[in-house]
Design a protein around this motif. Structure first.
Motif, short mmCIF file in Angstrom:
data_model
loop_
_atom_site.label_atom_id
_atom_site.label_comp_id
_atom_site.label_asym_id
_atom_site.label_seq_id
_atom_site.Cartn_x
_atom_site.Cartn_y
_atom_site.Cartn_z
N ALA A 47 13.52 -21.32 54.52
CA ALA A 47 12.73 -21.80 55.38
C ALA A 47 12.01 -20.77 56.35
O ALA A 47 10.85 -20.75 56.77
N ASP A 48 12.84 -19.72 56.67
CA ASP A 48 12.39 -18.55 57.51
C ASP A 48 11.24 -17.80 56.65
O ASP A 48 10.10 -17.41 57.34
N TYR A 49 11.24 -17.61 55.48
CA TYR A 49 10.32 -17.07 54.67
C TYR A 49 8.96 -18.01 54.68
O TYR A 49 7.91 -17.10 54.83
N HIS A 50 9.02 -19.11 54.72
CA HIS A 50 8.00 -20.03 54.85
C HIS A 50 7.06 -19.84 56.05
O HIS A 50 6.22 -20.24 56.40
N LEU A 51 7.99 -19.69 57.13
CA LEU A 51 7.61 -19.70 58.71
C LEU A 51 6.90 -18.30 58.70
O LEU A 51 5.72 -18.05 59.35
N ILE A 52 7.44 -17.11 58.16
CA ILE A 52 6.86 -15.84 58.60
C ILE A 52 5.77 -15.32 57.53
O ILE A 52 4.98 -14.65 58.04
N GLU A 53 6.10 -15.74 56.46
CA GLU A 53 5.51 -14.61 55.39
C GLU A 53 4.32 -15.36 54.64
O GLU A 53 3.73 -14.95 53.64
N MET A 54 4.07 -16.56 54.98
CA MET A 54 3.26 -17.67 54.06
C MET A 54 1.83 -17.87 54.66
O MET A 54 1.04 -18.77 54.23
N ASN A 88 4.04 -47.65 51.47
CA ASN A 88 5.08 -46.75 52.55
C ASN A 88 5.43 -45.57 51.71
O ASN A 88 6.47 -45.63 51.11
N VAL A 89 4.95 -44.49 52.04
CA VAL A 89 5.08 -43.24 51.14
C VAL A 89 5.55 -42.24 51.98
O VAL A 89 4.89 -41.84 53.09
N VAL A 90 6.50 -41.29 51.35
CA VAL A 90 7.28 -40.34 52.23
C VAL A 90 6.75 -39.05 51.53
O VAL A 90 6.83 -38.94 50.35
N GLU A 91 5.97 -38.07 52.16
CA GLU A 91 5.79 -36.64 51.50
C GLU A 91 6.76 -35.74 52.12
O GLU A 91 6.69 -35.35 53.11
N LEU A 92 7.75 -35.32 51.05
CA LEU A 92 9.08 -34.53 51.42
C LEU A 92 8.31 -32.96 51.40
O LEU A 92 7.61 -32.55 50.35
N ALA A 93 8.62 -32.28 52.32
CA ALA A 93 8.13 -30.86 52.41
C ALA A 93 6.69 -30.71 52.20
O ALA A 93 6.18 -30.03 51.60
N CYS A 94 6.23 -31.28 53.44
CA CYS A 94 4.44 -31.53 53.29
C CYS A 94 3.88 -30.28 53.74
O CYS A 94 2.49 -30.16 53.42
N GLY A 95 4.50 -29.07 54.10
CA GLY A 95 3.79 -27.97 54.42
C GLY A 95 2.80 -28.38 55.53
O GLY A 95 3.17 -28.90 56.46
N ARG A 96 1.58 -27.95 55.37
CA ARG A 96 0.63 -28.08 56.53
C ARG A 96 -0.45 -29.35 56.28
O ARG A 96 -1.45 -29.31 56.57
N ILE A 115 10.86 -29.24 57.04
CA ILE A 115 12.05 -28.31 57.69
C ILE A 115 11.55 -27.55 58.97
O ILE A 115 12.26 -27.19 59.90
N LEU A 116 10.03 -27.10 58.79
CA LEU A 116 9.59 -26.38 59.78
C LEU A 116 8.75 -27.20 60.90
O LEU A 116 7.58 -27.65 60.78
N ASN A 117 9.14 -26.91 62.12
CA ASN A 117 8.32 -27.61 63.31
C ASN A 117 6.97 -27.02 63.28
O ASN A 117 6.04 -28.04 63.73
N LYS A 118 6.79 -26.01 62.97
CA LYS A 118 5.23 -25.44 62.81
C LYS A 118 4.54 -26.14 62.25
O LYS A 118 3.49 -26.34 62.16
N ASN A 119 5.00 -26.39 60.72
CA ASN A 119 4.25 -27.26 59.75
C ASN A 119 3.86 -28.53 60.33
O ASN A 119 2.70 -29.23 60.32
#
Length: 249
Positions: A47-54, A88-96, A115-119
């Motif tokens: 999670a932290d990696y995808h917040l900072i490095e991506m 009714n569809v869920v996209e898990l780990a949707c990113g942006r 998992i990321l509030n930023k996304n």
């Protein structure tokens, strides 16, 4: 700190360092506070990696070339996605939300989970005018805010390849819970068995330890029926990833 993208090269360098009596450790262990278990630690690191490095990754992911990997007419991803009921569809780990424009017109209701509030904040700004879309920041291993027997489909692209196997099992159990009878889920996951000790930071292309057979086993134990699996190449490595389509009977 030595950063190596290729797993085989990493193993060789690690061996040479050990011959020189230089101790080696993974980045997850290095950053650990000592109080969390390895699964929780790795989940947090991903999670932290995808917040900072991506930032560069997310920009590249929106390119037409990257989008077509998933949505071209002859894509295996698209072929299996079209077997989902998008009421009714869920996209898990949707990113942006790069995949949402490809299916929003086909769906009745969408829940975007990350998992990321930023996304999720980015997605709210991007799709906030659509009454179809709901948003959910989760904890990286369950979907407790989604009601049982409420969804016709769930899918996850280009994210679960990084997940810890034990978190995948938790998500499979949650998938069984939230799907309606006859509902289906499509997962893009790792097929990487280079070494049982690999993690997101050490596996080729960030692929965590998982296989086609292990995923089918976990899905079965979660109470889901495996309908189809398709092994695909990635990062120039044959069979590195897998797509698995499952159904709640």
């Amino acid at each position: 700190i030595v950063t190596i993208a290729d797993y085989q090269e990493k193993s060789g360098i690690e061996k040479k360092l050990l011959e020189l009596n230089i101790e080696c450790t993974t980045i997850e262990s290095f950053l650990s506070d000592g109080g969390s278990d390895i699964v929780e630690r790795n989940r947090k690191y991903i999670a932290d990696y995808h917040l900072i490095e991506m930032e560069d990754y997310f920009a590249e992911a929106e390119s037409e070339k990257s989008i077509q990997i998933f949505w071209a007419r002859d894509s295996e991803f698209r072929k299996l996605f079209l077997l989902l009921n998008l009421n009714n569809v869920v996209e898990l780990a949707c990113g942006r939300g790069r995949h949402v424009p490809q299916y929003i017109d086909l769906a009745d209701q969408i829940v975007l989970v990350d998992i990321l509030n930023k996304n999720i904040s980015y997605c709210k700004e991007r799709f906030g005018n659509s009454l179809k879309v709901q948003y959910y920041v989760n904890n990286g291993h369950d979907l407790k805010q989604i009601s049982s027997n409420s969804q016709s489909a769930l899918f996850s692209y280009d994210a679960m390849v990084h997940f810890e196997m034990l978190d995948i099992f938790e998500y499979l159990k949650e998938t069984k819970r939230i799907l309606k009878t006859g509902g289906r889920a499509l997962f893009h996951h790792s097929n990487n068995t280079e070494d049982y000790r690999i993690t997101f930071s050490t596996g080729t292309g960030g692929r965590n330890y998982m296989s086609k057979q292990l995923f089918a086993y976990l899905a079965d134990r979660a109470g889901l029926e495996v309908l189809e699996q398709s092994v695909i190449d990635c990062y120039g490595k044959k069979g590195l990833d897998c797509l698995s389509l499952v159904e709640k009977k």
